[in-house]
Design a protein around this motif. Sequence first.
Motif, PDB file in Angstrom:
ATOM      1  N   ARG B 376     -27.032 -24.994  49.919  1.00  0.00           N
ATOM      2  CA  ARG B 376     -27.520 -24.889  48.541  1.00  0.00           C
ATOM      3  C   ARG B 376     -27.924 -26.255  48.018  1.00  0.00           C
ATOM      4  O   ARG B 376     -28.910 -26.376  47.305  1.00  0.00           O
ATOM      5  CB  ARG B 376     -26.420 -24.343  47.631  1.00  0.00           C
ATOM      6  CG  ARG B 376     -25.770 -23.091  48.131  1.00  0.00           C
ATOM      7  CD  ARG B 376     -24.549 -22.749  47.293  1.00  0.00           C
ATOM      8  NE  ARG B 376     -24.961 -22.144  46.038  1.00  0.00           N
ATOM      9  CZ  ARG B 376     -24.579 -20.946  45.640  1.00  0.00           C
ATOM     10  NH1 ARG B 376     -23.775 -20.223  46.377  1.00  0.00           N
ATOM     11  NH2 ARG B 376     -24.976 -20.472  44.499  1.00  0.00           N
ATOM     12  N   CYS B 377     -27.146 -27.292  48.361  1.00  0.00           N
ATOM     13  CA  CYS B 377     -27.411 -28.621  47.809  1.00  0.00           C
ATOM     14  C   CYS B 377     -28.775 -29.137  48.235  1.00  0.00           C
ATOM     15  O   CYS B 377     -29.515 -29.694  47.448  1.00  0.00           O
ATOM     16  CB  CYS B 377     -26.346 -29.618  48.256  1.00  0.00           C
ATOM     17  SG  CYS B 377     -24.654 -29.177  47.867  1.00  0.00           S
ATOM     18  N   GLU B 378     -29.093 -28.984  49.502  1.00  0.00           N
ATOM     19  CA  GLU B 378     -30.336 -29.550  50.033  1.00  0.00           C
ATOM     20  C   GLU B 378     -31.382 -28.471  50.308  1.00  0.00           C
ATOM     21  O   GLU B 378     -32.415 -28.744  50.932  1.00  0.00           O
ATOM     22  CB  GLU B 378     -30.051 -30.366  51.300  1.00  0.00           C
ATOM     23  CG  GLU B 378     -29.189 -31.596  51.054  1.00  0.00           C
ATOM     24  CD  GLU B 378     -29.901 -32.680  50.244  1.00  0.00           C
ATOM     25  OE1 GLU B 378     -31.138 -32.754  50.285  1.00  0.00           O
ATOM     26  OE2 GLU B 378     -29.204 -33.456  49.553  1.00  0.00           O
ATOM     27  N   GLU B 379     -31.105 -27.262  49.869  1.00  0.00           N
ATOM     28  CA  GLU B 379     -32.056 -26.157  49.962  1.00  0.00           C
ATOM     29  C   GLU B 379     -32.615 -25.956  51.366  1.00  0.00           C
ATOM     30  O   GLU B 379     -33.817 -25.935  51.586  1.00  0.00           O
ATOM     31  CB  GLU B 379     -33.177 -26.358  48.943  1.00  0.00           C
ATOM     32  CG  GLU B 379     -32.614 -26.416  47.524  1.00  0.00           C
ATOM     33  CD  GLU B 379     -33.689 -26.431  46.443  1.00  0.00           C
ATOM     34  OE1 GLU B 379     -34.821 -26.804  46.774  1.00  0.00           O
ATOM     35  OE2 GLU B 379     -33.367 -26.068  45.308  1.00  0.00           O
ATOM     36  N   GLY B 408     -25.456 -32.814  50.879  1.00  0.00           N
ATOM     37  CA  GLY B 408     -25.400 -32.808  49.421  1.00  0.00           C
ATOM     38  C   GLY B 408     -24.007 -33.031  48.870  1.00  0.00           C
ATOM     39  O   GLY B 408     -23.056 -33.259  49.621  1.00  0.00           O
ATOM     40  N   PRO B 409     -23.897 -32.966  47.563  1.00  0.00           N
ATOM     41  CA  PRO B 409     -22.632 -33.300  46.894  1.00  0.00           C
ATOM     42  C   PRO B 409     -21.445 -32.397  47.255  1.00  0.00           C
ATOM     43  O   PRO B 409     -20.309 -32.800  47.056  1.00  0.00           O
ATOM     44  CB  PRO B 409     -22.959 -33.149  45.397  1.00  0.00           C
ATOM     45  CG  PRO B 409     -24.437 -33.130  45.305  1.00  0.00           C
ATOM     46  CD  PRO B 409     -24.971 -32.691  46.616  1.00  0.00           C
ATOM     47  N   CYS B 410     -21.669 -31.197  47.781  1.00  0.00           N
ATOM     48  CA  CYS B 410     -20.510 -30.348  48.105  1.00  0.00           C
ATOM     49  C   CYS B 410     -19.881 -30.769  49.431  1.00  0.00           C
ATOM     50  O   CYS B 410     -18.866 -30.215  49.841  1.00  0.00           O
ATOM     51  CB  CYS B 410     -20.863 -28.869  48.082  1.00  0.00           C
ATOM     52  SG  CYS B 410     -21.366 -28.156  49.654  1.00  0.00           S
ATOM     53  N   GLN B 411     -20.460 -31.760  50.099  1.00  0.00           N
ATOM     54  CA  GLN B 411     -19.914 -32.288  51.360  1.00  0.00           C
ATOM     55  C   GLN B 411     -19.797 -31.206  52.418  1.00  0.00           C
ATOM     56  O   GLN B 411     -18.880 -31.209  53.231  1.00  0.00           O
ATOM     57  CB  GLN B 411     -18.541 -32.941  51.154  1.00  0.00           C
ATOM     58  CG  GLN B 411     -18.507 -33.963  50.038  1.00  0.00           C
ATOM     59  CD  GLN B 411     -19.044 -35.307  50.461  1.00  0.00           C
ATOM     60  OE1 GLN B 411     -19.712 -35.412  51.491  1.00  0.00           O
ATOM     61  NE2 GLN B 411     -18.804 -36.331  49.690  1.00  0.00           N
TER      62      GLN B 411
END
Lengths: 371, 468
Positions: B376-379, B408-411
């Motif tokens: 989701r973070c980096e699509e 992304g931020p969710c690691q």
Amino acid sequence: MNADVMIIGGGIQGCSTAYHLALQGVSAIVIEKDYIARHASGVNAGGVRLLGRDMAEIPMSKASMEMWKTLDETLKFETGFRRRTLVNVAADGADIAMLQSRQTVMQKAGYFHEHLLDQSQLREVLPHVHSSCVGGVTSELDGYALPYQATMAFRQAAMQYGARFVEGEVLSSLRHVGPVWIGRTQTTTYEAGAVINCAGAWGDKVAMRIGDYVPLSFAAPMLMITARLPHFAKPVVGAVSRQLSFKQFENGTVLIGGGAKGYVDRDQNTTRLDYSKLASAAKTAIEFFPIMASASINRMWAGIEGYMPDNLPVIGPAVNAQNAFHAFGFSAHGFQLGPIVGKVLADLVLSGKTDFDLKAFRIDRYERKVL
Amino acid sequence: MIYDCAIVGGGPAGMNAAILLAEAGVRVVIMDRAARAGGQVYRSAADSVLPRPEALGLDYTEGVALITAFESCAATHIAAADVWHIGEDGMIFYSLNGTTRQLQAREILLCPGAIERPMPIPGWTLPGVMTAGAAQVMLKSDAVVAEKAIFAGSGPLLYLIVAQYLRLGVKVAGVIDTTPKANYLAALPGGAAALRSWPMLRKGLNLMREISNSGVPVFKAATNLSILGKTAATGLAFECNGAQEIQAETVFLHHGVIPHSNMSRSLGLEHLWNEAQQCWQVKTDSWGQSSIPHIAVAGDGAGIIGADGAQCAGRLAAFNILYRLNVFSLSERDQRAREDQSKLIGMTPFRAFIDRLYQPVEELRLPKDPETLVCRCEEQRLKDLRAGYEAGARDPNALKSLTRCGMGPCQGRQCGPIVSSLLARWRQEPEEAVGYYRLRSPQRLLSLAEFSRFQNNDETGTGAEVSG
């Protein structure tokens, strides 16, 4: 398994060399102990930099920069290269004096790609730089690429011309028997007419197996990347004498380096970060660019890199063996040289000659001549 | 200041361990992100914003006693602490009110708890799609509910939140239960043994009865779920005796929980693939001791065992830590541990029964549609990952480097388990051969300005002076 040339190490130097050899119809096999671009080639800051190079490296670096310009079209795979110019910021008068004396030397040698910036020119290219910065130097040819992607682009292009890549195999022995180099891994024996050592931070170990000794050390340059920020700096940014280095990518994330090093356990493939040093890189970044105070760090990491005492790479033929060559120890600035190094090594293997003066890079430059 | 033991996470495992360690007189510190301890299960239980917290069930309100006992024990409690680094050397860095502080401990006990298993059906990332766990957080922390929402998936937590909604008089658009019929049959042989935990079983059956008596439409053994809507969720399409569609602005998804392993991964602890629960978990011995002896992991974060199991596991880890600190002799440890050990053993048949009954189906665990987002973070979509794999990135970290999936931020919390299993399918190798992302500190976004003020071994900035 047989090939004309056996390349040890699947970083950008090894992959580029495989590509240039395969392009000329030479069968090449790359043996990588982990996976392609696992170490420094895949996790570095991606700087494609000509600015501020050691005089000995400039001819090759310039030639490499020419190749980067059209590399995506040449390889037919994307490297993520973007020409963005690089600006090194001068913090004070001492920095300016240093830049001016380098400029004199550069122009005397016939190099005109570095341009000095005064304070207002600096603010024009970097509107967010701290007002106390007095000037800088820039090279418009410079930029960045995506390191893992660029290394993979060489690998994929090389494979299209028939180069082979084996991953997860560790070289356990290397012998020169008659005209044949025999390399063994845990599963396979490889035979080739020539061997090329592109083993990066492990280059001294492979050199030893070839017969050459070299005083390589290794360290873990650390990096951190922020979550996305509004665009505030188009050029890649460095500093003349401070530990400052960052670039903002198209997606808004900012990669901050600066050369601070963490700890390495080379045999375990692991690194440990030194948070105090990274914190001081964060401090410097905010001092020079106050806008970065609003940034958040998303990830921090380090790669394993090999360093020579003079921070210049080893490039050239082995001195104690025939049909063996080296290209390693790039001392944290080898990524930009990748395209040309592959060509130089291919030329050396095929003709024994190259267009470049490799004297400064010879492997025996630290050999003790007298006891 | 060097503590004897630092505990990270104040849920049932962490609180129980803290109480025991404090009782034994060792210097123990516990860090937790929340203002009041309790973990996810007892979130805000001690200071509920709900007019009738008992509507959430006895399991919730019973947490108050534990929280009270914990808060009166001698452990140093650092509340609202965001731990962003745990080192092998026992150093812990954490953010507190915008400043990084640090402390060191001889023994470390991680109690990171569980996260919900990602459920990458088409449209799962659209606005309006949340998880059942998010519904619980909204309810417990802010007394916020979503009217006429759909609940889809499988597992006890899903039925619990639906029952809680119904008790509070909130309308539910429908329950789409994806538990396959085959799971009931497969779980049946374990049913008799599970009867030994009759109170647990009865609780579950009561939840089901509450839901079916409420008149809410329930669809069983549903398949082929996909979220309706282009820019936001407008409902759910699925198959259950033919194609079905239900309209709703909110869809809550859930199909079980998995250990939250970012902490144990960042520390480089060994992990293994749990085939029964279809998830990664940290490798520990029966005392929770990890591959690094002075680091233990307890509770759901070490393998899903539920809140009751976590209480026992937290105590067992504490007994062993007391032994390692030379407070307990070996025989003292073993004797004190007996009760919790036998409780845990008693829970095993029921756990095995639940695991089998709600074993996640591959169709919900892994994406099928090439267009479905995995990261989701980096699509990054399924097709992007497949292209990366075909380009030669066969290792999770190589794929991450090539596609940015997991950067992304969710690691990688969301995409990590999916990526491992996708690569396992594509490589036709088990998950353990494929491995997982290499994770690093910081464990969550860290302010650059805060970090710029950080100094290692800062003598004035330790957490010793902070107590909660």
